[in-house]
Write a protein that holds these residues in place. Sequence first.
Motif, PDB file in Angstrom:
ATOM      1  N   UNK A  32       0.747  -1.107  -0.083  1.00 29.76           N
ATOM      2  CA  UNK A  32       0.085  -0.008  -0.043  1.00 29.76           C
ATOM      3  C   UNK A  32       0.776   1.331  -0.059  1.00 29.76           C
ATOM      4  N   UNK A  33       1.766   1.310   0.917  1.00 31.15           N
ATOM      5  CA  UNK A  33       2.763   2.229   0.971  1.00 31.15           C
ATOM      6  C   UNK A  33       3.468   2.652  -0.392  1.00 31.15           C
ATOM      7  N   UNK A  34       4.034   1.405  -0.876  1.00 30.42           N
ATOM      8  CA  UNK A  34       4.508   1.516  -2.304  1.00 30.42           C
ATOM      9  C   UNK A  34       3.900   2.218  -3.414  1.00 30.42           C
ATOM     10  N   UNK A  35       2.615   1.722  -3.475  1.00 33.78           N
ATOM     11  CA  UNK A  35       1.422   2.278  -4.422  1.00 33.78           C
ATOM     12  C   UNK A  35       1.191   3.620  -4.119  1.00 33.78           C
ATOM     13  N   UNK A  36       1.186   4.246  -2.918  1.00 35.13           N
ATOM     14  CA  UNK A  36       1.192   5.535  -2.600  1.00 35.13           C
ATOM     15  C   UNK A  36       2.280   6.476  -3.276  1.00 35.13           C
ATOM     16  N   UNK A  37       3.299   5.869  -3.102  1.00 34.37           N
ATOM     17  CA  UNK A  37       4.591   6.585  -3.532  1.00 34.37           C
ATOM     18  C   UNK A  37       4.488   6.698  -5.183  1.00 34.37           C
ATOM     19  N   UNK A 331       9.061   5.867   7.042  1.00 39.81           N
ATOM     20  CA  UNK A 331      10.430   6.136   6.796  1.00 39.81           C
ATOM     21  C   UNK A 331      11.189   4.982   6.140  1.00 39.81           C
ATOM     22  N   UNK A 332      10.752   3.922   6.234  1.00 35.69           N
ATOM     23  CA  UNK A 332      11.309   2.610   5.416  1.00 35.69           C
ATOM     24  C   UNK A 332      11.673   2.855   4.034  1.00 35.69           C
ATOM     25  N   UNK A 333      13.249   2.593   3.639  1.00 34.82           N
ATOM     26  CA  UNK A 333      13.673   2.668   2.438  1.00 34.82           C
ATOM     27  C   UNK A 333      12.938   1.518   1.609  1.00 34.82           C
ATOM     28  N   UNK A 334      12.460   0.529   2.367  1.00 34.59           N
ATOM     29  CA  UNK A 334      12.162  -0.557   1.262  1.00 34.59           C
ATOM     30  C   UNK A 334      10.629  -0.328   0.960  1.00 34.59           C
ATOM     31  N   UNK A 335       9.953   0.614   1.445  1.00 42.26           N
ATOM     32  CA  UNK A 335       8.682   1.088   0.894  1.00 42.26           C
ATOM     33  C   UNK A 335       9.230   1.592  -0.675  1.00 42.26           C
ATOM     34  N   UNK A 336       9.908   2.471  -0.570  1.00 42.93           N
ATOM     35  CA  UNK A 336      10.541   3.244  -2.063  1.00 42.93           C
ATOM     36  C   UNK A 336      11.018   2.070  -2.993  1.00 42.93           C
ATOM     37  N   UNK A 337      11.565   0.999  -2.349  1.00 45.91           N
ATOM     38  CA  UNK A 337      12.022  -0.023  -3.193  1.00 45.91           C
ATOM     39  C   UNK A 337      10.937  -0.959  -3.801  1.00 45.91           C
ATOM     40  N   UNK A 338       9.889  -1.228  -2.904  1.00 46.01           N
ATOM     41  CA  UNK A 338       8.688  -1.711  -3.314  1.00 46.01           C
ATOM     42  C   UNK A 338       7.895  -0.791  -4.397  1.00 46.01           C
ATOM     43  N   UNK A 339       7.802   0.559  -4.345  1.00 41.91           N
ATOM     44  CA  UNK A 339       7.497   1.534  -5.417  1.00 41.91           C
ATOM     45  C   UNK A 339       8.323   1.196  -6.871  1.00 41.91           C
ATOM     46  N   UNK A 340       9.576   0.948  -6.543  1.00 44.66           N
ATOM     47  CA  UNK A 340      10.408   0.941  -7.561  1.00 44.66           C
ATOM     48  C   UNK A 340       9.937  -0.523  -8.406  1.00 44.66           C
ATOM     49  N   UNK A 341       9.720  -1.485  -7.523  1.00 44.55           N
ATOM     50  CA  UNK A 341       9.092  -2.868  -8.267  1.00 44.55           C
ATOM     51  C   UNK A 341       7.905  -2.642  -8.758  1.00 44.55           C
ATOM     52  N   UNK A 342       6.792  -1.705  -8.250  1.00 47.28           N
ATOM     53  CA  UNK A 342       5.620  -1.674  -9.252  1.00 47.28           C
ATOM     54  C   UNK A 342       6.013  -0.993 -10.096  1.00 47.28           C
ATOM     55  N   UNK A 343       6.719  -0.046 -10.303  1.00 48.16           N
ATOM     56  CA  UNK A 343       7.188   0.820 -11.550  1.00 48.16           C
ATOM     57  C   UNK A 343       7.636   0.126 -12.742  1.00 48.16           C
TER      58      UNK A 343
END
Length: 653
Positions: A32-37, A331-343
């Motif tokens: 969810x956090x990754x999709x939000x990014x 603050x987790x950097x893994x949220x951004x990593x997840x967003x990168x995976x979605x992209x």
Amino acid sequence: MTQHASPAPAAPATKRRKHPVDEVPPPGKLAVYGIQHVLAFYAGAVVVPILLASAIGLSERELIHLINADLFTCGIASIIQSVGFWKVGVKLPLLQGVTFTAVSPMIAIGLAAGGGTDGLLVIYGSVIVAGLFTFAIAPFFSRLIRFFPPVVTGSVITIIGIALLPVAAGDVVGGAASADPGSGRNLAYAAGTLALIVLMQRFFRGFLATVAVLVGLVAGTLVAWALGDATFSAVGDSSWVGVTTPFFFGLPKFSIAAIISMVVVMLITAVETTGDVFATGEIVGKRIGRADIAAALRADGLATTLGGVLNSFPYTCFAENVGLVRLTQVRSRWVVAAAGGFMILIGLVPKAGAVVAGIPHPVLGGAALAMFATVAVVGIQTLGRVDFNDHRNVVIVATSLGLALLVTVQPGIVQAVPGWAEIIFGSGITLGSITAIVLNAVFHHVGGGRGPALSGAPGTDQVRLDDVNAMDRDTFVATFGRLFQGPTDVVENAYAQRPFSSTAQLRAALQESLFAAPPEQQAQLVAAYPALGADGVGDGTAGEQTVLDQAAAGLDRLTEDDHTALREVTTAYREKFGFPLIVCVRDAPSRERILEQGAARLQNCPSQEKAAALLEIAKIAGHRFDALVADANPVHSARTQKYGSQDFGRADF
């Protein structure tokens, strides 16, 4: 019989808790956090290829491939920056995207090379070389920050915003291929999109505010589709899965002028990245050092080179997502990593790119007006920290802005320059940026020593470190005594620590002398500070430095009501504690904030207020130090250049 006490059981080893940046949220929240990014980022991500394709005359099919390649590479770049490996990637929740700084230069490069895919190949050649250049200079860039003070970065960011507005205006009237300035329908689409974005920013907060641009694009496109002005025929013709292959449009071509233009873009982008890294470090509570900046810039360089290979463009940290980290406190950097995976997944679906390519030009133009004008406002905010009493800064900003607008408003002027200079004169951003950098170097860095500035006032020549180390005691005290009010004991104690190897060491010596001074010296120093908004501030008799400090919040021009309200607080404070209320006005630049702070501090105990007074004195001295000493705080300037005058928790000088 002697009894021996049994040994105490060993304390269980405690496992060190991970920093919040390194924690991995549960899979559901991570998704969810990754999709939000992704949602907060998506509109900005796809705008660059759309603008470029429209400007240099690419087909819709080519645009779809650009969008998918951009998203695919964005995902890889974000994972590199957030996860990191070796000395690449800062390992913070920083999402990577194509920099808007490169839009106008890339358009100029593409058009100068004939437009279409021929122009695209020259763009990719310059992007690859500029990326390698950024990777190579990463460990040395902190030494170059002094060449990018607010007078340069502010000029460049303002120029970027203004130079991009004609591109947005071209979309508002229907795009380059089908421009119709007289079309009321085109104007209605653009105005409606812009109005929806503004209304969402006004009436919504949090997540909805961050996706206002995306909502505006979606709503505007749906209205245009309902009225028959948007078609998505290419969606049906596009495949569900497609992989962008290296050099899809052909092998890159290399032009010296184009490479120089893109290198300048990456230097400017490096300053922006530095600001984003420091800002994110403060938000997540992680100390940032030179190695972190180098790692972030290496990731920018690697991602940019990868972009040139995979049919995308230069990359930088996206400030929009820095704001999202601050807003959500995830603050987790893994949220951004997840967003990168979605992209990456979205980039592998050409149909998604085809949907984006179907956005009507007027709708896109309305959103672009909001985004590009906001860039110009950020530049104006940055220029607000420039001392325009110094005529050199006026010349730098006026000349760079004037030349940038010249070639933006009259692009045909490029025909009057030699061929090798066409790329530079073909872009207002490139010409304005180079002009600002060169003039700043000429006015502020070239030439012999200027000698110490005994007034320490903005607009005068600054003290150089060599001058400081050559000073005798009296000159040192006369120069730095004005960092403080009254007694000079603190400065005299700092003199004993000469010679200084850096401005940071000089700053630290003054700090230590302030906080290590005997209590009676500290009390004399505190008592010497004038009352906030006193009559002497208004008529200038309180001293040049005091007037400069307090003028930051307009305390030199108070109304009678403001003067009365401030006098009530400062009088009550002095009666309770026996010394004046001291506030670093530059860090609380409004009369209301100062009054609130003064009233709140009246509730504290005397010991706390004595400590608070010294801390405020340190902050005041810090601002005076930055104005007085050359290269006093280049890192602070870099990390705040995109975020106005935020203090980022800075407690002393």
